[in-house]
Design an enzyme around this catalytic site. Structure first.
Site, mmCIF file in Angstrom:
data_model
loop_
_atom_site.group_PDB
_atom_site.id
_atom_site.type_symbol
_atom_site.label_atom_id
_atom_site.label_comp_id
_atom_site.label_asym_id
_atom_site.label_seq_id
_atom_site.Cartn_x
_atom_site.Cartn_y
_atom_site.Cartn_z
ATOM 1 N N GLU A 113 0.805 -1.233 0.000
ATOM 2 C CA GLU A 113 0.000 0.000 0.000
ATOM 3 C C GLU A 113 0.837 1.282 0.000
ATOM 4 O O GLU A 113 0.526 2.245 0.711
ATOM 5 C CB GLU A 113 -0.978 -0.022 1.192
ATOM 6 C CG GLU A 113 -1.896 -1.236 1.137
ATOM 7 C CD GLU A 113 -2.721 -1.462 2.412
ATOM 8 O OE1 GLU A 113 -2.745 -0.580 3.274
ATOM 9 O OE2 GLU A 113 -3.328 -2.533 2.527
ATOM 10 N N ASN A 141 2.177 -5.175 -3.112
ATOM 11 C CA ASN A 141 0.790 -5.529 -2.795
ATOM 12 C C ASN A 141 -0.047 -4.274 -2.520
ATOM 13 O O ASN A 141 0.410 -3.377 -1.808
ATOM 14 C CB ASN A 141 0.824 -6.415 -1.535
ATOM 15 C CG ASN A 141 -0.487 -7.094 -1.221
ATOM 16 O OD1 ASN A 141 -1.101 -7.694 -2.113
ATOM 17 N ND2 ASN A 141 -0.925 -7.025 0.021
ATOM 18 N N HIS A 146 -10.370 -6.500 -1.598
ATOM 19 C CA HIS A 146 -11.376 -6.399 -0.539
ATOM 20 C C HIS A 146 -12.596 -5.752 -1.189
ATOM 21 O O HIS A 146 -12.680 -4.535 -1.322
ATOM 22 C CB HIS A 146 -10.854 -5.538 0.614
ATOM 23 C CG HIS A 146 -9.714 -6.169 1.324
ATOM 24 N ND1 HIS A 146 -9.860 -7.314 2.090
ATOM 25 C CD2 HIS A 146 -8.399 -5.861 1.361
ATOM 26 C CE1 HIS A 146 -8.684 -7.655 2.575
ATOM 27 N NE2 HIS A 146 -7.780 -6.813 2.151
ATOM 28 N N GLU A 164 -5.895 -10.960 -1.067
ATOM 29 C CA GLU A 164 -6.680 -10.743 0.166
ATOM 30 C C GLU A 164 -8.175 -10.721 -0.136
ATOM 31 O O GLU A 164 -8.912 -9.859 0.345
ATOM 32 C CB GLU A 164 -6.265 -9.420 0.843
ATOM 33 C CG GLU A 164 -4.773 -9.324 1.118
ATOM 34 C CD GLU A 164 -4.360 -8.064 1.884
ATOM 35 O OE1 GLU A 164 -5.231 -7.375 2.431
ATOM 36 O OE2 GLU A 164 -3.147 -7.797 1.916
ATOM 37 N N ASP A 216 -11.978 -10.869 -0.209
ATOM 38 C CA ASP A 216 -13.199 -11.035 0.584
ATOM 39 C C ASP A 216 -14.255 -10.114 -0.016
ATOM 40 O O ASP A 216 -13.934 -9.248 -0.831
ATOM 41 C CB ASP A 216 -12.996 -10.792 2.094
ATOM 42 C CG ASP A 216 -12.345 -9.465 2.457
ATOM 43 O OD1 ASP A 216 -12.411 -8.506 1.648
ATOM 44 O OD2 ASP A 216 -11.775 -9.375 3.553
HETATM 45 O O1 9MR Z 1 -6.887 -8.437 8.612
HETATM 46 C C1 9MR Z 1 -5.998 -7.567 9.268
HETATM 47 C C2 9MR Z 1 -6.602 -7.124 10.598
HETATM 48 O O2 9MR Z 1 -6.706 -8.220 11.486
HETATM 49 C C3 9MR Z 1 -5.747 -6.020 11.211
HETATM 50 O O3 9MR Z 1 -6.381 -5.538 12.376
HETATM 51 C C4 9MR Z 1 -5.562 -4.912 10.193
HETATM 52 C C5 9MR Z 1 -4.717 -3.769 10.736
HETATM 53 O O4 9MR Z 1 -4.774 -2.685 9.884
HETATM 54 O O5 9MR Z 1 -4.948 -5.431 9.026
HETATM 55 C C6 9MR Z 1 -5.751 -6.358 8.386
HETATM 56 O O6 9MR Z 1 -5.145 -6.812 7.184
HETATM 57 C C7 9MR Z 1 -4.862 -5.828 6.199
HETATM 58 C C8 9MR Z 1 -3.671 -6.344 5.419
HETATM 59 O O7 9MR Z 1 -2.618 -6.609 6.284
HETATM 60 C C9 9MR Z 1 -3.247 -5.345 4.349
HETATM 61 N N1 9MR Z 1 -4.355 -5.023 3.483
HETATM 62 C C10 9MR Z 1 -5.580 -4.610 4.143
HETATM 63 C C11 9MR Z 1 -5.994 -5.635 5.188
HETATM 64 C C12 9MR Z 1 -7.305 -5.241 5.821
HETATM 65 O O8 9MR Z 1 -7.169 -4.058 6.543
#
Ligand code: 9MR
Length: 346
Positions: A152, A193, A229, A261, A263
């Site tokens: 990101e 990513n 997402h 990722e 969903d």
């Molecule tokens: O799924 C992850 C969640 O449990 C954490 O609290 C969160 C913190 O920002 O990160 C989530 O995963 C992220 C991933 O690492 C990067 N892309 C976005 C995902 C969803 O926020």
């Protein structure tokens, strides 16, 4: 072993009596076509929930640790690492012949509390990042097939995101991160990513330009992770054609793509859950088929094993039911279409 075999025969017998073919797990359908179907693994669930563990082992041939590799969770103090979760995850994945997708080396979220710009100079921050990447990638050299190296880095306006790493090292931090990771494990496949870059548009263009520049400079970047997402309102834009367009353009740069990722949120105040499940299945099907059709895509990872452990409800405040298995670990319509796509059925 013998018991397991007898168990399998009983399962087969029951399926025959019911007049159905025994359903194959997703990972077997995937493996038959050299494909990887993965899931993000929850730090606590994998330790404490045996049913969750068994489901993940049965269905997936790739796992992404959802949070345990992130800088904050893994490094409680400067230069100190807690390897307990990641070591256990690697042992478990290897015992079950699952590929591991490492997530993530450089991100602006989930950073350690001790890491801040008041304490460290830009030169010190550069050294901290280099040491972090070399330490983590080096420890698991040869065991982690692929890494999300930078996550990101592109903001929603298409410019580089203003982060601690951009401020300390300048835009070059991205190239350096890939170089350090590559030196620490020359065999690992290295990904950039990001989210919202999976269909044509400003963000996809910005990601494309970024990785194009890296490729031209000879930086060891090997692929782009498309997070995906999704929300149900995107049903019309997330078509196989639109996703395929982004994938092919990256293929022309010589890069792989992976859906990293996946969903899909389906909460709609005007419609009930059941009505939305088929819509969700349709979009899951689109994503799978886009990847299966693209020459450079062989991996789709869902961002969690079951709705019970998804990050989405905590984020949106709604149930949203985003994944393949429901709260009781039962397969949803999206599961069926993923199985059909992997089996090559229309
Ligand atoms: O799924 C992850 C969640 O449990 C954490 O609290 C969160 C913190 O920002 O990160 C989530 O995963 C992220 C991933 O690492 C990067 N892309 C976005 C995902 C969803 O926020």
């Amino acid at each position: 072993m013998r018991q397991a075999f007898i168990g399998f025969l009983i399962f087969l017998g029951v399926a025959m009596v019911n007049g159905q073919e025994p359903a194959l797990p997703l990972r077997e359908l995937a493996a038959a076509r050299d494909f990887y179907i993965g899931a993000a693994i929850h730090t606590e669930a994998i330790k404490s929930n045996a049913d969750y563990r068994a489901l993940a082992e049965r269905e997936f041939n790739l796992v992404t640790p959802e949070n345990m590799f992130k800088f904050g969770p893994i490094s409680p103090a400067p230069g100190e690492y807690d390897w307990s979760h990641t070591d256990a995850l690697l042992d478990w994945a290897e015992a079950h012949h699952m590929r591991v997708h490492g997530h993530v080396l450089v991100w602006h979220q989930q950073q350690p509390g001790w890491l801040n710009e008041d304490t460290y100079s830009p030169e010190q921050l550069a050294a901290i990042l280099e040491r972090h990447i070399r330490t983590v990638v080096g420890r698991y050299k040869g065991r982690i097939h692929e890494w999300d190296v930078v996550n990101e880095a592109v903001a929603d306006n298409g410019r580089l995101r203003d982060t601690i790493w951009l401020r300390a090292l300048g835009p070059d931090y991205i190239a350096k991160a890939f170089e350090w990771a590559h030196e620490a494990d020359p065999e690992a496949v290295l990904y950039y990513n990001d989210y919202n870059g999976d269909t044509p548009g400003l963000k996809a263009d910005a990601i494309y330009k970024l990785v194009q520049g890296l490729v031209e400079e000879g930086v060891p970047v090997h692929g782009v992770g498309l997070q995906m997402h999704l929300i149900w309102q995107q049903q019309r834009s997330a078509t196989p054609r639109a996703i395929g367009e982004v994938m092919i353009r990256l293929n022309d740069l010589g890069l792989k793509v992976a859906v990293t990722e996946l969903d899909m949120r389906i909460h709609d105040p005007n419609r009930g859950r059941e009505a939305m499940l088929d819509l969700q299945a349709e979009v899951y099907s689109n994503v799978l088929r886009a990847c299966l059709d693209a020459p450079n895509c062989d991996t789709v990872v869902v961002w969690g094993v079951s709705d019970a452990y998804s990050w989405i409800p905590g984020f949106t405040g709604n149930d949203d039911w985003p994944l393949l298995f429901d709260e009781t670990l039962q397969p949803k319509p999206a599961y069926e279409v993923v199985a059909q796509a992997l089996a090559g059925e229309d």
